[in-house]
Write a protein that holds these residues in place. Sequence first.
Motif, PDB file in Angstrom:
ATOM      1  N   ILE C  53     130.697  34.846  59.602  1.00 37.97           N
ATOM      2  CA  ILE C  53     130.531  35.480  58.465  1.00 37.97           C
ATOM      3  C   ILE C  53     129.884  36.611  58.668  1.00 37.97           C
ATOM      4  N   THR C  54     128.484  36.688  59.218  1.00 34.45           N
ATOM      5  CA  THR C  54     127.673  37.766  59.503  1.00 34.45           C
ATOM      6  C   THR C  54     128.223  38.828  60.313  1.00 34.45           C
ATOM      7  N   GLN C  55     129.072  38.470  61.274  1.00 31.62           N
ATOM      8  CA  GLN C  55     129.620  39.253  62.433  1.00 31.62           C
ATOM      9  C   GLN C  55     130.950  40.087  61.392  1.00 31.62           C
ATOM     10  N   VAL C  56     131.580  39.269  60.567  1.00 35.86           N
ATOM     11  CA  VAL C  56     132.741  40.008  59.943  1.00 35.86           C
ATOM     12  C   VAL C  56     131.997  41.153  59.156  1.00 35.86           C
ATOM     13  N   VAL C  57     131.139  40.765  58.187  1.00 37.23           N
ATOM     14  CA  VAL C  57     130.771  41.791  57.345  1.00 37.23           C
ATOM     15  C   VAL C  57     129.970  43.043  58.029  1.00 37.23           C
ATOM     16  N   VAL C  58     129.196  42.615  59.143  1.00 36.46           N
ATOM     17  CA  VAL C  58     128.491  43.769  60.032  1.00 36.46           C
ATOM     18  C   VAL C  58     129.403  44.624  60.542  1.00 36.46           C
ATOM     19  N   GLU C  59     130.456  44.052  61.047  1.00 33.38           N
ATOM     20  CA  GLU C  59     131.430  44.744  61.694  1.00 33.38           C
ATOM     21  C   GLU C  59     132.074  45.670  60.812  1.00 33.38           C
ATOM     22  N   VAL C  60     132.330  45.606  59.590  1.00 34.89           N
ATOM     23  CA  VAL C  60     132.673  46.407  58.522  1.00 34.89           C
ATOM     24  C   VAL C  60     131.873  47.607  58.375  1.00 34.89           C
ATOM     25  N   LEU C  61     130.679  47.252  58.286  1.00 34.75           N
ATOM     26  CA  LEU C  61     129.525  48.305  57.965  1.00 34.75           C
ATOM     27  C   LEU C  61     129.460  49.272  59.383  1.00 34.75           C
ATOM     28  N   ILE C  62     129.728  48.367  60.477  1.00 35.31           N
ATOM     29  CA  ILE C  62     129.836  49.301  61.728  1.00 35.31           C
ATOM     30  C   ILE C  62     130.867  50.448  61.799  1.00 35.31           C
ATOM     31  N   LEU C  63     131.852  49.949  61.408  1.00 38.26           N
ATOM     32  CA  LEU C  63     133.194  50.962  61.247  1.00 38.26           C
ATOM     33  C   LEU C  63     132.920  52.137  60.224  1.00 38.26           C
ATOM     34  N   VAL C  64     132.261  51.602  59.173  1.00 39.10           N
ATOM     35  CA  VAL C  64     132.102  52.526  58.195  1.00 39.10           C
ATOM     36  C   VAL C  64     131.246  53.625  58.698  1.00 39.10           C
ATOM     37  N   ILE C  65     129.895  53.272  59.328  1.00 35.59           N
ATOM     38  CA  ILE C  65     128.888  54.218  59.877  1.00 35.59           C
ATOM     39  C   ILE C  65     129.401  54.980  60.987  1.00 35.59           C
ATOM     40  N   LEU C  66     130.224  54.251  61.812  1.00 36.16           N
ATOM     41  CA  LEU C  66     130.737  55.111  63.428  1.00 36.16           C
ATOM     42  C   LEU C  66     131.733  56.107  62.737  1.00 36.16           C
ATOM     43  N   ILE C  67     132.704  55.792  61.670  1.00 33.43           N
ATOM     44  CA  ILE C  67     133.691  56.699  61.358  1.00 33.43           C
ATOM     45  C   ILE C  67     132.893  57.802  60.723  1.00 33.43           C
ATOM     46  N   ARG C  68     131.751  57.594  59.933  1.00 24.25           N
ATOM     47  CA  ARG C  68     130.972  58.631  59.148  1.00 24.25           C
ATOM     48  C   ARG C  68     130.507  59.647  60.221  1.00 24.25           C
ATOM     49  N   ALA C  69     130.039  59.239  61.472  1.00 21.98           N
ATOM     50  CA  ALA C  69     129.600  59.885  62.574  1.00 21.98           C
ATOM     51  C   ALA C  69     130.705  60.475  63.280  1.00 21.98           C
ATOM     52  N   THR C  70     131.906  59.865  63.239  1.00 17.91           N
ATOM     53  CA  THR C  70     133.058  60.834  63.866  1.00 17.91           C
ATOM     54  C   THR C  70     133.535  61.687  63.242  1.00 17.91           C
ATOM     55  N   ILE C  71     133.789  61.770  62.038  1.00 19.58           N
ATOM     56  CA  ILE C  71     134.315  62.697  61.067  1.00 19.58           C
ATOM     57  C   ILE C  71     133.635  63.850  60.889  1.00 19.58           C
ATOM     58  N   THR C  72     132.238  63.962  61.342  1.00 17.17           N
ATOM     59  CA  THR C  72     131.438  65.056  61.456  1.00 17.17           C
ATOM     60  C   THR C  72     131.791  66.215  62.336  1.00 17.17           C
ATOM     61  N   MET C  73     132.747  65.630  63.664  1.00 16.86           N
ATOM     62  CA  MET C  73     133.360  66.725  64.531  1.00 16.86           C
ATOM     63  C   MET C  73     134.541  67.150  63.719  1.00 16.86           C
ATOM     64  N   ASP C  74     134.794  68.653  64.102  1.00 18.61           N
ATOM     65  CA  ASP C  74     135.897  69.096  63.728  1.00 18.61           C
ATOM     66  C   ASP C  74     137.197  68.619  64.546  1.00 18.61           C
ATOM     67  N   ASN C  75     136.836  68.495  65.942  1.00 21.01           N
ATOM     68  CA  ASN C  75     137.857  68.224  66.930  1.00 21.01           C
ATOM     69  C   ASN C  75     137.387  66.945  67.566  1.00 21.01           C
ATOM     70  N   THR C  76     138.195  65.799  67.357  1.00 22.04           N
ATOM     71  CA  THR C  76     137.983  64.469  67.637  1.00 22.04           C
ATOM     72  C   THR C  76     138.338  64.163  69.022  1.00 22.04           C
ATOM     73  N   ALA C  77     139.205  65.117  69.629  1.00 18.98           N
ATOM     74  CA  ALA C  77     139.553  64.785  71.057  1.00 18.98           C
ATOM     75  C   ALA C  77     138.536  65.097  72.112  1.00 18.98           C
ATOM     76  N   ILE C  78     138.733  64.400  73.048  1.00 18.85           N
ATOM     77  CA  ILE C  78     137.507  64.581  74.148  1.00 18.85           C
ATOM     78  C   ILE C  78     137.948  65.438  75.176  1.00 18.85           C
ATOM     79  N   GLU C  79     137.132  66.186  75.675  1.00 10.95           N
ATOM     80  CA  GLU C  79     137.653  67.192  76.744  1.00 10.95           C
ATOM     81  C   GLU C  79     136.880  66.710  78.137  1.00 10.95           C
ATOM     82  N   GLY C  80     137.987  66.433  79.027  1.00 12.84           N
ATOM     83  CA  GLY C  80     137.325  66.267  80.548  1.00 12.84           C
ATOM     84  C   GLY C  80     136.998  64.689  80.476  1.00 12.84           C
ATOM     85  N   GLY C  81     136.806  64.277  81.925  1.00 13.87           N
ATOM     86  CA  GLY C  81     136.406  62.966  81.898  1.00 13.87           C
ATOM     87  C   GLY C  81     134.865  62.722  82.497  1.00 13.87           C
ATOM     88  N   GLY C  82     134.560  61.703  82.870  1.00  6.93           N
ATOM     89  CA  GLY C  82     133.225  61.617  83.228  1.00  6.93           C
ATOM     90  C   GLY C  82     132.655  61.957  84.453  1.00  6.93           C
TER      91      GLY C  82
END
Lengths: 160, 116, 197
Positions: C53-82
């Motif tokens: 139960i905890t993992q399901v709801v925490v996963e939803v929150l993790i997705l919300v937070i990570l998507i919030r961090a991701t949409i900060t970028m104008d361009n979400t593609a990654i240039e170049g490898g490691g």
Amino acid sequence: MPDIDEEIRDTSKGMTSIVKTVVRFALGIIVIFGAYIVLYGHLTPGGGFAGGVILACGYIVLTLAFGRQIALRKMNNKAASILDTSGVLAFLAIGLLGYTGGYFFLNFLGRGKMFDLVSAGTIPLCNIAIGLKVTASLFAIFLALSIFGRFISSLVDEDE
Amino acid sequence: MICYFLALVLFVMGLYCLVAKKNIIKKIIGVTITEYSINLFLILIGYRRGGIAPITLRGMDPGEVAAKGVDPLPQALVLTSIVIGLGVLALMVAMCLRLYEKYKTFDMSEINRLRG
Amino acid sequence: MEIYLLILLIFMIIGSIIAIEAKSLLSSVISVGVVGFSLSIAFLMLGAPDIAITQVVVEVLILVILIRATITMDNTAIEGGGGTFPFVVSLVFFGLFLVFSFFAVQEIPKFGEPLMRVSERYLRTSAEETGATNVVTGILLDFRGYDTVGEATVLFTAIVGAFGILRRRGRKKKTEEDAEKVGILEDEDIKKDFEGF
């Protein structure tokens, strides 16, 4: 101050009216389920952590669907901070009250009958305190990330 | 046995993502995957074959959980660890937003270059 | 039972490969969701409904937070490898790690037969000693309350840290009044700056 019903029906804020209608039905169920998970934590799967995260998800759904104004009217940053702190303090106080019987975290209340809602001494109280703490702190984190974060980027634009 | 090994493979992949990738969001994803694998490993250690959840339900014989229940101790520890992971993730994302505000990029090598 | 668990684990590994190697950050974040939700199903199969139960709801929150961090970028593609050097070095070291861990997992108790020295007592006596029929809650809040206090402290510290990082002070001060405000935004500021969503 405008009427809250009008503000909810205002289609310019938040998401579309389909989402708003669904959220209006689902939100009560989410909150009741979260409260059930917290209160019955000592009898069924769940507890303060899971129930607290579910309640925080209810607030976050409210924020996402209706916009910030409505959600901030329900719980703003200061209220979240106060609830967060009071949850921690209540939990610690329950632990310290155990010294009345001898040691830290003594279960000083009566055990009660098994399978009753009011049983297991201090465990339901601890669950409620933890649920309060987790709800408030996760909602505060969401508010900080969404509002302060956007505030930061708008400041950056002004600087340029 | 093979389950333990697969959980450790997941751990190594998260660690690889943390070390070799340059994007900060990718690094955060690596931390998340590492944390998942450790939680899974701890729960796998506590599993008992044919076990039931350590919860006495109404109408159940009291000795049944003691005879067949899975190990409850790792579950209690992992439960706290999951919520801590969420808090730490939020902290990392907050730092990440600050870095983006300052350097306008999520790329680590770019940030190092900009610092001179 | 175990074959389903193996399939689920392999599914999680494939999901994490996609999450690590995807070129777009948004699809990478969503693949983390695949790993997390599979993990909650695995917890359910392993007899841990609390954590599922905890993992399901925490996963939803993790997705919300990570998507919030991701949409900060104008361009979400990654240039170049490691780059090649970190790739080779990490491949060698993690290969070594896996070889050693393969021998190490032979030494710990076999899958399906846990040791359960302390836990056996918990399972036997938890219902009478604490009155809680959920043994996990009994351990969390009664037998091992210290751990939970520590957890609450760590969560509180993380939240305070995030607030401290995101707060307003330290930006360019426009007026003296702005310099006085620390952290929490005033209501009129929120209304002024963030109309709608």
